[in-house]
Design a protein around this motif. Sequence first.
Motif, PDB file in Angstrom:
ATOM      1  N   ALA A  99       0.525  -1.287  -0.438  1.00 47.11           N
ATOM      2  CA  ALA A  99      -0.277   0.093  -0.343  1.00 47.11           C
ATOM      3  C   ALA A  99       1.040   1.396  -0.395  1.00 47.11           C
ATOM      4  O   ALA A  99       0.805   2.361  -0.132  1.00 47.11           O
ATOM      5  CB  ALA A  99      -0.856  -0.300   0.553  1.00 47.11           C
ATOM      6  N   ILE A 100       2.000   0.940   0.468  1.00 44.17           N
ATOM      7  CA  ILE A 100       2.815   1.858   0.926  1.00 44.17           C
ATOM      8  C   ILE A 100       3.851   2.963  -0.322  1.00 44.17           C
ATOM      9  O   ILE A 100       3.727   3.923  -1.210  1.00 44.17           O
ATOM     10  CB  ILE A 100       4.011   2.662   2.292  1.00 44.17           C
ATOM     11  CG1 ILE A 100       3.092   2.483   3.282  1.00 44.17           C
ATOM     12  CG2 ILE A 100       4.963   3.342   1.913  1.00 44.17           C
ATOM     13  CD1 ILE A 100       3.858   1.881   4.335  1.00 44.17           C
ATOM     14  N   LEU A 101       3.741   1.777  -0.970  1.00 47.89           N
ATOM     15  CA  LEU A 101       5.103   1.508  -2.427  1.00 47.89           C
ATOM     16  C   LEU A 101       3.821   2.369  -3.038  1.00 47.89           C
ATOM     17  O   LEU A 101       4.235   3.458  -4.592  1.00 47.89           O
ATOM     18  CB  LEU A 101       5.317   0.023  -2.749  1.00 47.89           C
ATOM     19  CG  LEU A 101       6.057   0.299  -3.595  1.00 47.89           C
ATOM     20  CD1 LEU A 101       7.639   1.248  -4.772  1.00 47.89           C
ATOM     21  CD2 LEU A 101       6.109  -0.899  -4.378  1.00 47.89           C
ATOM     22  N   ASN A 102       2.380   1.536  -3.324  1.00 47.35           N
ATOM     23  CA  ASN A 102       1.284   2.150  -4.350  1.00 47.35           C
ATOM     24  C   ASN A 102       0.962   3.850  -4.295  1.00 47.35           C
ATOM     25  O   ASN A 102       0.935   3.973  -5.334  1.00 47.35           O
ATOM     26  CB  ASN A 102       0.232   1.740  -4.815  1.00 47.35           C
ATOM     27  CG  ASN A 102       0.495  -0.194  -4.943  1.00 47.35           C
ATOM     28  OD1 ASN A 102       1.222  -0.491  -5.794  1.00 47.35           O
ATOM     29  ND2 ASN A 102       0.118  -1.321  -4.587  1.00 47.35           N
ATOM     30  N   LYS A 103       1.189   3.649  -2.865  1.00 47.77           N
ATOM     31  CA  LYS A 103       0.967   5.491  -2.772  1.00 47.77           C
ATOM     32  C   LYS A 103       2.167   5.825  -3.467  1.00 47.77           C
ATOM     33  O   LYS A 103       1.298   6.768  -3.964  1.00 47.77           O
ATOM     34  CB  LYS A 103       0.504   5.696  -1.534  1.00 47.77           C
ATOM     35  CG  LYS A 103       0.279   6.657  -0.909  1.00 47.77           C
ATOM     36  CD  LYS A 103       0.354   7.423   0.324  1.00 47.77           C
ATOM     37  CE  LYS A 103      -0.172   8.479   0.639  1.00 47.77           C
ATOM     38  NZ  LYS A 103       0.420   9.092   2.131  1.00 47.77           N
ATOM     39  N   TYR A 104       3.312   5.944  -3.143  1.00 47.02           N
ATOM     40  CA  TYR A 104       4.267   7.033  -3.761  1.00 47.02           C
ATOM     41  C   TYR A 104       4.030   6.639  -4.776  1.00 47.02           C
ATOM     42  O   TYR A 104       5.114   7.751  -5.653  1.00 47.02           O
ATOM     43  CB  TYR A 104       5.250   6.218  -3.019  1.00 47.02           C
ATOM     44  CG  TYR A 104       6.931   6.555  -3.456  1.00 47.02           C
ATOM     45  CD1 TYR A 104       7.168   7.797  -3.318  1.00 47.02           C
ATOM     46  CD2 TYR A 104       7.315   5.540  -4.504  1.00 47.02           C
ATOM     47  CE1 TYR A 104       8.398   8.574  -3.415  1.00 47.02           C
ATOM     48  CE2 TYR A 104       8.056   6.603  -4.926  1.00 47.02           C
ATOM     49  CZ  TYR A 104       9.417   7.693  -4.297  1.00 47.02           C
ATOM     50  OH  TYR A 104      10.020   8.334  -5.333  1.00 47.02           O
ATOM     51  N   LEU A 105       4.392   5.524  -5.685  1.00 50.36           N
ATOM     52  CA  LEU A 105       4.275   5.315  -7.169  1.00 50.36           C
ATOM     53  C   LEU A 105       3.149   6.395  -7.578  1.00 50.36           C
ATOM     54  O   LEU A 105       3.326   6.437  -8.776  1.00 50.36           O
ATOM     55  CB  LEU A 105       4.196   3.820  -7.335  1.00 50.36           C
ATOM     56  CG  LEU A 105       5.267   3.088  -6.868  1.00 50.36           C
ATOM     57  CD1 LEU A 105       4.608   1.603  -7.310  1.00 50.36           C
ATOM     58  CD2 LEU A 105       6.654   3.548  -7.867  1.00 50.36           C
ATOM     59  N   LYS A 106       2.066   6.729  -7.036  1.00 52.57           N
ATOM     60  CA  LYS A 106       1.007   7.274  -7.435  1.00 52.57           C
ATOM     61  C   LYS A 106       0.799   8.438  -7.701  1.00 52.57           C
ATOM     62  O   LYS A 106       1.007   9.350  -8.218  1.00 52.57           O
ATOM     63  CB  LYS A 106      -0.740   7.303  -6.724  1.00 52.57           C
ATOM     64  CG  LYS A 106      -1.353   7.032  -7.855  1.00 52.57           C
ATOM     65  CD  LYS A 106      -3.016   6.770  -6.838  1.00 52.57           C
ATOM     66  CE  LYS A 106      -3.993   7.499  -7.203  1.00 52.57           C
ATOM     67  NZ  LYS A 106      -5.213   7.079  -7.087  1.00 52.57           N
ATOM     68  N   LEU A 153      12.038   2.009  -3.867  1.00 51.86           N
ATOM     69  CA  LEU A 153      11.699   1.455  -2.023  1.00 51.86           C
ATOM     70  C   LEU A 153      12.828   3.008  -0.874  1.00 51.86           C
ATOM     71  O   LEU A 153      11.807   2.688  -0.567  1.00 51.86           O
ATOM     72  CB  LEU A 153      12.287   0.087  -2.078  1.00 51.86           C
ATOM     73  CG  LEU A 153      11.411  -1.120  -2.666  1.00 51.86           C
ATOM     74  CD1 LEU A 153      12.189  -2.667  -2.449  1.00 51.86           C
ATOM     75  CD2 LEU A 153       9.857  -0.623  -1.945  1.00 51.86           C
ATOM     76  N   CYS A 154      13.776   2.867  -1.389  1.00 49.56           N
ATOM     77  CA  CYS A 154      14.497   3.358  -0.453  1.00 49.56           C
ATOM     78  C   CYS A 154      13.791   4.916  -0.842  1.00 49.56           C
ATOM     79  O   CYS A 154      13.510   6.137   0.336  1.00 49.56           O
ATOM     80  CB  CYS A 154      15.699   4.608  -1.047  1.00 49.56           C
ATOM     81  SG  CYS A 154      17.407   2.981  -0.765  1.00 49.56           S
ATOM     82  N   GLU A 155      13.202   5.887  -1.845  1.00 51.55           N
ATOM     83  CA  GLU A 155      13.346   6.454  -1.940  1.00 51.55           C
ATOM     84  C   GLU A 155      10.969   6.929  -1.092  1.00 51.55           C
ATOM     85  O   GLU A 155      10.704   8.500  -1.124  1.00 51.55           O
ATOM     86  CB  GLU A 155      12.476   7.825  -3.425  1.00 51.55           C
ATOM     87  CG  GLU A 155      14.382   7.504  -4.088  1.00 51.55           C
ATOM     88  CD  GLU A 155      13.804   7.624  -5.566  1.00 51.55           C
ATOM     89  OE1 GLU A 155      13.393   7.437  -6.188  1.00 51.55           O
ATOM     90  OE2 GLU A 155      15.349   7.857  -6.000  1.00 51.55           O
ATOM     91  N   ALA A 156      10.888   5.568  -1.242  1.00 48.81           N
ATOM     92  CA  ALA A 156       9.040   5.526  -0.859  1.00 48.81           C
ATOM     93  C   ALA A 156       9.413   4.950   0.493  1.00 48.81           C
ATOM     94  O   ALA A 156       8.386   5.782   1.375  1.00 48.81           O
ATOM     95  CB  ALA A 156       8.666   4.805  -0.944  1.00 48.81           C
TER      96      ALA A 156
END
Length: 163
Positions: free
Chosen positions: A26-33, A85-88
């Motif tokens: 969920a955190i990764l998908n939010k960051y990517l969006k 992943l680091c940036e997120a």
Amino acid sequence: MNTLPCGRKRNAHASKNPQKSLEWKAILNKYLKEKNLRSTSQREKVAEMIFAKKSHFEVQTLIKEVQTKYPDIGPATVYRSVKTLCEAGLLHESLQSHSGVTLYEAHEEEHHDHLVCLDCGEIFEFHDESLEDAQNKAIKKMGFNQAKHKHVIYAKCTLLQKK
């Protein structure tokens, strides 16, 4: 092997936040969006392998593991995935091994520091509130506001020296 050459038990490196492994998608998908980046199955596979780990890791080892399981995923994809992943905020460079290689670990809410054994390379995590207080006092005395810090101690094993 569950014991080290000195007789200590191997450090488990178990994640202190078991929920983190469930939340990363969920955190990764939010960051990517937010960054207008697309979600790819390759990035997700790399992330799954990272968050299944219970210890610090180096990228070269991760690349070998990923390519063993997913031969179609190249080193560049692994490097880019680690960077994303680091940036997120899901992963961070935690320290350098005793041989100078950068090691990564999943981000945890609870701060901890590291002690690296120069004899066997094992990484021990610890938290010492008095050490944190001393650091904060020094920062305040010098007129700074701390943004972040990384405390790593490289040490020789006294148990091995006694043997």
